[in-house]
Write a protein that holds these residues in place. Structure first.
Motif, PDB file in Angstrom:
ATOM      1  N   LYS A 104     111.635   0.528 -22.337  1.00  0.00           N
ATOM      2  CA  LYS A 104     111.957   1.116 -21.047  1.00  0.00           C
ATOM      3  C   LYS A 104     111.668   2.394 -20.892  1.00  0.00           C
ATOM      4  N   HIS A 105     111.846   3.386 -21.947  1.00  0.00           N
ATOM      5  CA  HIS A 105     111.700   4.542 -21.860  1.00  0.00           C
ATOM      6  C   HIS A 105     110.538   5.358 -22.644  1.00  0.00           C
ATOM      7  N   PHE A 106     109.946   4.451 -23.398  1.00  0.00           N
ATOM      8  CA  PHE A 106     108.701   4.598 -24.013  1.00  0.00           C
ATOM      9  C   PHE A 106     107.591   5.095 -23.396  1.00  0.00           C
ATOM     10  N   TRP A 107     106.939   6.035 -23.880  1.00  0.00           N
ATOM     11  CA  TRP A 107     105.764   6.683 -23.152  1.00  0.00           C
ATOM     12  C   TRP A 107     104.513   6.637 -24.267  1.00  0.00           C
ATOM     13  N   GLN A 108     103.624   5.967 -23.935  1.00  0.00           N
ATOM     14  CA  GLN A 108     102.366   5.757 -24.648  1.00  0.00           C
ATOM     15  C   GLN A 108     101.306   6.821 -24.438  1.00  0.00           C
ATOM     16  N   PRO A 109     101.168   7.707 -25.223  1.00  0.00           N
ATOM     17  CA  PRO A 109      99.950   8.549 -25.140  1.00  0.00           C
ATOM     18  C   PRO A 109      98.575   8.213 -25.033  1.00  0.00           C
ATOM     19  N   ASN A 110      97.865   8.883 -23.896  1.00  0.00           N
ATOM     20  CA  ASN A 110      96.604   8.315 -23.665  1.00  0.00           C
ATOM     21  C   ASN A 110      95.360   9.298 -24.259  1.00  0.00           C
ATOM     22  N   VAL A 111      94.512   8.880 -25.133  1.00  0.00           N
ATOM     23  CA  VAL A 111      93.487   9.446 -25.702  1.00  0.00           C
ATOM     24  C   VAL A 111      92.681  10.150 -24.430  1.00  0.00           C
ATOM     25  N   SER A 112      92.498   9.659 -23.437  1.00  0.00           N
ATOM     26  CA  SER A 112      91.611  10.290 -22.400  1.00  0.00           C
ATOM     27  C   SER A 112      92.454  11.416 -21.831  1.00  0.00           C
ATOM     28  N   GLU A 113      93.634  11.751 -21.945  1.00  0.00           N
ATOM     29  CA  GLU A 113      94.229  12.847 -21.684  1.00  0.00           C
ATOM     30  C   GLU A 113      94.254  13.888 -22.469  1.00  0.00           C
ATOM     31  N   GLN A 114      93.657  13.832 -23.685  1.00  0.00           N
ATOM     32  CA  GLN A 114      93.486  15.091 -24.396  1.00  0.00           C
ATOM     33  C   GLN A 114      92.257  15.736 -24.278  1.00  0.00           C
TER      34      GLN A 114
END
Length: 114
Positions: A104-114
């Protein structure tokens, strides 16, 4: 810990760019950060970056945990339970050094945000 080199500094800064994006009340894992950086086998190196981030006030290192939600880096924080306290202040419940409802608390980093 690896020797300090320009390449490590660059890698660490790339890790910090991702960690700075983790929203309050969310966490991610060393491995998820490594995978986002295109270096899936470098989760340990991400851990070294987090260990080196303790003097960087703008890097919320407390939001980075291991792949099952364990506060594996807590001994790098000042005080016995500072990492847990910081997470709990953001509404994340921790029991026995483990995040409750990790998914529920996990945040998946997004490659496009780099």
């Amino acid at each position: 810990m690896p020797k300090k080199t320009f390449e490590n500094d660059n890698f660490f800064e790339r890790v910090y760019l991702i960690v700075r994006q983790i929203p309050s009340g969310k966490v991610t894992s060393y491995g998820a950060i490594a995978k986002t950086l295109g270096t899936a086998r470098s989760a340990r190196m991400v851990g070294w970056a987090m260990n080196a981030a303790h003097n960087l006030a703008d890097v919320p290192a407390h939001r980075v945990v291991n792949r099952v939600g364990l506060l594996s880096g807590k001994h790098h924080f000042d005080g016995t339970n500072l990492m847990q306290q910081l997470l709990e202040n953001e509404g994340i419940e921790v029991v026995d050094n483990q995040i409750v409802d990790f998914e529920k608390h996990f945040w998946q980093p997004n490659v496009s945000e780099q």
